[in-house]
Design a protein around this motif. Sequence first.
Motif, PDB file in Angstrom:
ATOM      1  N   ILE A   1       0.522  -1.226  -0.001  1.00 30.56           N
ATOM      2  CA  ILE A   1       0.065   0.036   0.017  1.00 30.56           C
ATOM      3  C   ILE A   1       1.100   1.403  -0.068  1.00 30.56           C
ATOM      4  N   ASP A   2       1.715   1.199   1.046  1.00 30.49           N
ATOM      5  CA  ASP A   2       2.742   2.403   0.423  1.00 30.49           C
ATOM      6  C   ASP A   2       3.912   2.837  -0.385  1.00 30.49           C
ATOM      7  N   GLU A   3       3.802   1.582  -1.445  1.00 27.60           N
ATOM      8  CA  GLU A   3       4.300   2.084  -2.670  1.00 27.60           C
ATOM      9  C   GLU A   3       2.704   2.069  -3.834  1.00 27.60           C
ATOM     10  N   LEU A   4       2.159   1.830  -3.762  1.00 30.49           N
ATOM     11  CA  LEU A   4       1.178   1.994  -4.421  1.00 30.49           C
ATOM     12  C   LEU A   4       0.909   3.950  -4.038  1.00 30.49           C
ATOM     13  N   ARG A   5       0.430   4.101  -3.240  1.00 30.21           N
ATOM     14  CA  ARG A   5       0.257   5.372  -2.912  1.00 30.21           C
ATOM     15  C   ARG A   5       1.555   6.431  -3.479  1.00 30.21           C
ATOM     16  N   ASP A   6       3.103   6.192  -2.868  1.00 35.60           N
ATOM     17  CA  ASP A   6       3.794   6.747  -3.727  1.00 35.60           C
ATOM     18  C   ASP A   6       3.632   6.970  -5.033  1.00 35.60           C
ATOM     19  N   HIS A   7       3.236   5.471  -5.210  1.00 36.80           N
ATOM     20  CA  HIS A   7       3.182   5.290  -7.222  1.00 36.80           C
ATOM     21  C   HIS A   7       1.936   6.814  -7.576  1.00 36.80           C
ATOM     22  N   SER A   8       1.104   6.645  -6.842  1.00 36.98           N
ATOM     23  CA  SER A   8      -0.144   8.108  -7.898  1.00 36.98           C
ATOM     24  C   SER A   8       0.099   9.346  -7.225  1.00 36.98           C
ATOM     25  N   ASN A   9       0.751   9.177  -5.892  1.00 38.54           N
ATOM     26  CA  ASN A   9       1.547  11.068  -5.590  1.00 38.54           C
ATOM     27  C   ASN A   9       2.350  11.219  -6.337  1.00 38.54           C
ATOM     28  N   MET A  10       3.044  10.087  -6.817  1.00 40.16           N
ATOM     29  CA  MET A  10       3.947  11.084  -8.342  1.00 40.16           C
ATOM     30  C   MET A  10       3.351  11.111 -10.031  1.00 40.16           C
ATOM     31  N   ARG A  11       2.364  10.413  -9.736  1.00 44.17           N
ATOM     32  CA  ARG A  11       1.677  10.229 -11.228  1.00 44.17           C
ATOM     33  C   ARG A  11       0.840  11.833 -10.493  1.00 44.17           C
ATOM     34  N   ASN A  12       0.650  11.920  -9.624  1.00 43.13           N
ATOM     35  CA  ASN A  12      -0.434  13.339  -9.305  1.00 43.13           C
ATOM     36  C   ASN A  12       0.469  14.215  -9.614  1.00 43.13           C
ATOM     37  N   VAL A  13       1.885  14.589  -9.297  1.00 42.01           N
ATOM     38  CA  VAL A  13       2.842  15.811  -9.291  1.00 42.01           C
ATOM     39  C   VAL A  13       3.338  15.925 -10.600  1.00 42.01           C
ATOM     40  N   VAL A  14       3.377  14.768 -11.870  1.00 43.34           N
ATOM     41  CA  VAL A  14       3.770  14.394 -12.922  1.00 43.34           C
ATOM     42  C   VAL A  14       2.260  15.430 -13.576  1.00 43.34           C
ATOM     43  N   TYR A  15       1.409  15.290 -13.156  1.00 45.73           N
ATOM     44  CA  TYR A  15       0.169  15.557 -13.641  1.00 45.73           C
ATOM     45  C   TYR A  15       0.505  17.293 -13.685  1.00 45.73           C
ATOM     46  N   LYS A  16       0.142  17.349 -12.846  1.00 48.00           N
ATOM     47  CA  LYS A  16       0.004  18.909 -11.997  1.00 48.00           C
ATOM     48  C   LYS A  16       0.935  19.733 -12.653  1.00 48.00           C
ATOM     49  N   GLN A  17       2.278  19.683 -13.042  1.00 45.39           N
ATOM     50  CA  GLN A  17       3.299  19.881 -13.322  1.00 45.39           C
ATOM     51  C   GLN A  17       3.058  20.234 -14.871  1.00 45.39           C
ATOM     52  N   ARG A  18       2.037  19.070 -15.546  1.00 45.98           N
ATOM     53  CA  ARG A  18       1.961  19.458 -17.248  1.00 45.98           C
ATOM     54  C   ARG A  18       1.312  19.594 -17.779  1.00 45.98           C
ATOM     55  N   ILE A  19      -0.286  19.734 -16.633  1.00 46.63           N
ATOM     56  CA  ILE A  19      -1.061  21.455 -16.640  1.00 46.63           C
ATOM     57  C   ILE A  19      -0.758  22.790 -16.557  1.00 46.63           C
ATOM     58  N   ALA A  20       0.468  22.573 -15.387  1.00 51.43           N
ATOM     59  CA  ALA A  20       1.356  23.870 -15.103  1.00 51.43           C
ATOM     60  C   ALA A  20       2.006  24.933 -15.937  1.00 51.43           C
ATOM     61  N   LYS A  21       2.590  23.395 -17.021  1.00 48.89           N
ATOM     62  CA  LYS A  21       3.059  24.109 -18.816  1.00 48.89           C
ATOM     63  C   LYS A  21       2.414  24.594 -19.967  1.00 48.89           C
ATOM     64  N   TYR A  22       1.149  23.765 -19.799  1.00 45.91           N
ATOM     65  CA  TYR A  22      -0.190  24.041 -20.476  1.00 45.91           C
ATOM     66  C   TYR A  22      -0.305  25.429 -20.196  1.00 45.91           C
ATOM     67  N   TYR A  23      -0.698  25.798 -19.179  1.00 45.17           N
ATOM     68  CA  TYR A  23      -1.364  26.685 -18.835  1.00 45.17           C
ATOM     69  C   TYR A  23      -0.423  28.036 -18.816  1.00 45.17           C
ATOM     70  N   ASP A  24       0.651  27.737 -18.129  1.00 43.10           N
ATOM     71  CA  ASP A  24       1.544  28.708 -18.894  1.00 43.10           C
ATOM     72  C   ASP A  24       2.027  29.055 -19.908  1.00 43.10           C
ATOM     73  N   SER A  25       1.930  28.698 -21.365  1.00 41.86           N
ATOM     74  CA  SER A  25       2.360  28.551 -23.040  1.00 41.86           C
ATOM     75  C   SER A  25       1.241  29.242 -23.318  1.00 41.86           C
ATOM     76  N   ARG A  26       0.220  29.119 -22.566  1.00 39.33           N
ATOM     77  CA  ARG A  26      -0.944  30.575 -23.206  1.00 39.33           C
ATOM     78  C   ARG A  26      -1.134  31.291 -22.954  1.00 39.33           C
ATOM     79  N   VAL A  27      -0.142  32.072 -21.637  1.00 38.54           N
ATOM     80  CA  VAL A  27      -0.800  33.005 -20.812  1.00 38.54           C
ATOM     81  C   VAL A  27      -0.221  33.747 -22.110  1.00 38.54           C
TER      82      VAL A  27
END
Length: 102
Positions: free
Chosen positions: A6-32
């Motif tokens: 369960i700890d490994e799954l939690r870490d893996h999902s947290n990493m995916r969430n961080v990568v997703y937020k970085q991708r969204i921020a990069k897309y938003y910043d490119s259009r501003v």
Amino acid sequence: MNLDFIDELRDHSNMRNVVYKQRIAKYYDSRVKPCAFKTGDWVMRKVSLAPKNPTKGTLGPTWEGPYEVTKVCRPGIYQLRDTKGKTLPHAWNADHLKYYYK
């Protein structure tokens, strides 16, 4: 067995969430589109709800001006002067201004 991983799954999902937020921020910043004015530029000012003429209703103008930028107080904050030479009492944010094409 699942509780062991369960700890490994939690870490893996947290990493995916961080990568997703970085991708969204990069897309938003490119259009501003950055909005920066220089001293001497002419701009239009957005009419807020308070000084709008109530007799015109929704058909009233949404922009007023032109105004000349006289001073850059900080990046994004500008002091304005109207065409008669009267300086406006306070500075305006760039979100409420747009470039005036002569």
